[in-house]
Design an enzyme around this catalytic site. Structure first.
Site, PDB file in Angstrom:
ATOM      1  CG  ASP A 178      10.272  -1.448 -15.743  1.00 44.90           C
ATOM      2  OD1 ASP A 178      10.444  -1.133 -14.549  1.00 44.90           O
ATOM      3  OD2 ASP A 178       9.323  -1.029 -16.423  1.00 44.90           O
ATOM      4  N   GLY A 195      14.963  -7.677  -9.852  1.00 40.90           N
ATOM      5  CA  GLY A 195      14.275  -8.345  -8.732  1.00 40.90           C
ATOM      6  C   GLY A 195      14.309  -7.481  -7.489  1.00 40.90           C
ATOM      7  CG  ASP A 200       3.147   7.123 -12.715  1.00 40.81           C
ATOM      8  OD1 ASP A 200       2.151   6.699 -13.335  1.00 40.81           O
ATOM      9  OD2 ASP A 200       3.837   8.084 -13.120  1.00 40.81           O
ATOM     10  CG  HIS A 254       0.824  -2.266  -2.232  1.00 35.74           C
ATOM     11  ND1 HIS A 254      -0.334  -2.962  -1.958  1.00 35.74           N
ATOM     12  CD2 HIS A 254       1.183  -2.603  -3.504  1.00 35.74           C
ATOM     13  CE1 HIS A 254      -0.662  -3.697  -3.025  1.00 35.74           C
ATOM     14  NE2 HIS A 254       0.253  -3.487  -3.974  1.00 35.74           N
ATOM     15  CD  GLU A 255       4.177  -0.706  -5.416  1.00 37.81           C
ATOM     16  OE1 GLU A 255       2.967  -0.415  -5.524  1.00 37.81           O
ATOM     17  OE2 GLU A 255       4.674  -1.691  -5.982  1.00 37.81           O
ATOM     18  CG  HIS A 303       4.111  -6.165  -4.743  1.00 39.18           C
ATOM     19  ND1 HIS A 303       3.261  -7.241  -4.622  1.00 39.18           N
ATOM     20  CD2 HIS A 303       3.332  -5.111  -5.138  1.00 39.18           C
ATOM     21  CE1 HIS A 303       2.022  -6.877  -4.906  1.00 39.18           C
ATOM     22  NE2 HIS A 303       2.035  -5.582  -5.236  1.00 39.18           N
ATOM     23  CG  HIS A 362      -2.166  -7.768  -5.164  1.00 40.82           C
ATOM     24  ND1 HIS A 362      -2.223  -7.596  -6.532  1.00 40.82           N
ATOM     25  CD2 HIS A 362      -1.427  -6.744  -4.674  1.00 40.82           C
ATOM     26  CE1 HIS A 362      -1.555  -6.495  -6.850  1.00 40.82           C
ATOM     27  NE2 HIS A 362      -1.056  -5.961  -5.737  1.00 40.82           N
TER      28      HIS A 362
HETATM   29  C1  LIG Z   1      -2.026  -0.407  -4.243  1.00 37.65           C
HETATM   30  C2  LIG Z   1      -1.165   0.630  -4.993  1.00 37.65           C
HETATM   31  C3  LIG Z   1      -0.274   1.375  -4.025  1.00 37.65           C
HETATM   32  C4  LIG Z   1      -0.313  -0.076  -6.069  1.00 37.65           C
HETATM   33  C5  LIG Z   1      -1.123  -0.723  -7.170  1.00 37.65           C
HETATM   34  C6  LIG Z   1      -0.224  -1.221  -8.301  1.00 37.65           C
HETATM   35  S1  LIG Z   1       0.724  -2.667  -7.976  1.00 37.65           S
HETATM   36  C7  LIG Z   1       1.231  -3.257  -9.498  1.00 37.65           C
HETATM   37  N1  LIG Z   1       1.891  -2.347  -7.179  1.00 37.65           N
HETATM   38  N2  LIG Z   1      -0.091  -3.669  -7.326  1.00 37.65           N
HETATM   39  C8  LIG Z   1      -2.051   0.284  -7.853  1.00 37.65           C
HETATM   40  O1  LIG Z   1      -1.585   1.276  -8.348  1.00 37.65           O
HETATM   41  N3  LIG Z   1      -3.362  -0.070  -7.914  1.00 37.65           N
HETATM   42  C9  LIG Z   1      -4.323   0.747  -8.656  1.00 37.65           C
HETATM   43  C10 LIG Z   1      -5.445  -0.129  -9.190  1.00 37.65           C
HETATM   44  C11 LIG Z   1      -6.392   0.663  -9.999  1.00 37.65           C
HETATM   45  C12 LIG Z   1      -7.543   1.284  -9.539  1.00 37.65           C
HETATM   46  N4  LIG Z   1      -8.127   1.924 -10.576  1.00 37.65           N
HETATM   47  C13 LIG Z   1      -7.395   1.747 -11.725  1.00 37.65           C
HETATM   48  C14 LIG Z   1      -7.581   2.240 -13.036  1.00 37.65           C
HETATM   49  C15 LIG Z   1      -6.641   1.893 -14.003  1.00 37.65           C
HETATM   50  C16 LIG Z   1      -5.521   1.114 -13.684  1.00 37.65           C
HETATM   51  C17 LIG Z   1      -5.326   0.626 -12.362  1.00 37.65           C
HETATM   52  C18 LIG Z   1      -6.293   0.972 -11.395  1.00 37.65           C
HETATM   53  C19 LIG Z   1      -9.362   2.669 -10.416  1.00 37.65           C
HETATM   54  C20 LIG Z   1      -9.111   4.207 -10.334  1.00 37.65           C
HETATM   55  C21 LIG Z   1      -8.222   4.630  -9.149  1.00 37.65           C
HETATM   56  C22 LIG Z   1      -6.828   4.912  -9.642  1.00 37.65           C
HETATM   57  C23 LIG Z   1      -5.853   5.326  -8.542  1.00 37.65           C
HETATM   58  C24 LIG Z   1      -5.496   4.209  -7.579  1.00 37.65           C
HETATM   59  N5  LIG Z   1      -4.895   3.094  -8.272  1.00 37.65           N
HETATM   60  C25 LIG Z   1      -4.865   1.843  -7.767  1.00 37.65           C
HETATM   61  O2  LIG Z   1      -5.316   1.578  -6.663  1.00 37.65           O
HETATM   62 ZN   LIG Z   2       9.387   0.108 -13.528  1.00 35.72          ZN
HETATM   63 ZN   LIG Z   3       0.342  -4.545  -5.637  1.00 39.81          ZN
END
Ligand SMILES: CC(C)C[C@H](CS(C)(=N)=N)C(=O)N[C@H]1Cc2cn(c3ccccc23)CCCCCCNC1=O
Ligand SMILES: [Zn+2]
Ligand SMILES: [Zn+2]
Length: 168
Positions: free
Chosen positions: A71, A93, A99, A120-121, A124, A130
């Site tokens: 995607d 959808g 990851d 959380h996912e 969505h 959010h």
């Molecule tokens: C709420 C989740 C389950 C899903 C969301 C993604 S989504 C699409 N489903 N809303 C998520 O992954 N948020 C990032 C947001 C984020 C925090 N940072 C980042 C550094 C780079 C990129 C993103 C982030 C700062 C460093 C910490 C990195 C680890 C944690 N990452 C996050 O919290």
């Molecule tokens: Zn994907």
């Molecule tokens: Zn999210």
């Protein structure tokens, strides 16, 4: 809470899901159980019920992938974006991708708690955007929650009930 533009939602209160791929970090049965637990939280707060299908298509397809995975949202390796999911709709959808470069855990303080991320996912996948409430599951950033007192916040519940109504 926020909804997606146009407030996409599932047309039926019975939503199907299927887990297509797993992670080497957790036993398959644990992933199955935690997905069910996450969906149970959303169904307890709304009129939704979930049916697991083992073959063929489903509304919500769940899987683990790393990097580019078909995607337009390639994953970014360990850290950063942990997962993503699409608003209710056909094909992609509703689908939720995790990851596989993260260290997915259940209960331990280390790594990323799969239950929290899945809840959380799937929020969505059901149509929630959010929340600005740091206590909400739908808050944009992950923070460790003690699995014992982890659950939907009042804001999350208001959001899902706005879309699908209160449990009768
Ligand atoms: C709420 C989740 C389950 C899903 C969301 C993604 S989504 C699409 N489903 N809303 C998520 O992954 N948020 C990032 C947001 C984020 C925090 N940072 C980042 C550094 C780079 C990129 C993103 C982030 C700062 C460093 C910490 C990195 C680890 C944690 N990452 C996050 O919290
Ligand atoms: Zn994907
Ligand atoms: Zn999210």
């Amino acid at each position: 809470f926020t909804l997606f533009p146009g407030r996409p939602k599932w047309p039926s209160n019975v939503v199907t899901y299927r887990i297509l791929s797993y992670t080497q970090d957790l036993p398959r049965s644990t992933v199955d159980h935690l997905v069910e637990k996450a969906l149970d939280m959303w169904s307890k707060a709304s009129t939704l019920t979930f049916k697991k299908v083992r073959r063929g298509n489903a509304d919500i397809l769940i899987g683990f992938a790393r990097g580019a995975h078909g995607d337009f949202n390639p994953f970014d390796g360990a850290g950063g974006i942990l997962a993503h999911a699409f608003a209710p709709g056909i094909d992609l959808g509703g689908d939720a991708h995790f990851d596989n470069d993260e260290q997915w855990t259940d209960g331990s303080k280390l790594g990323i708690n799969f239950l929290f991320a899945a809840t959380h996912e799937l929020g969505h996948s059901l149509g929630l955007g959010h929340s600005s409430d740091p206590d909400a599951v739908m808050y944009p950033t992950y923070s460790y929650k003690n699995p014992k007192d982890f659950g939907l916040s009042p804001d999350d519940i208001r959001g899902i009930q706005k879309l699908y109504g209160k449990k009768r």
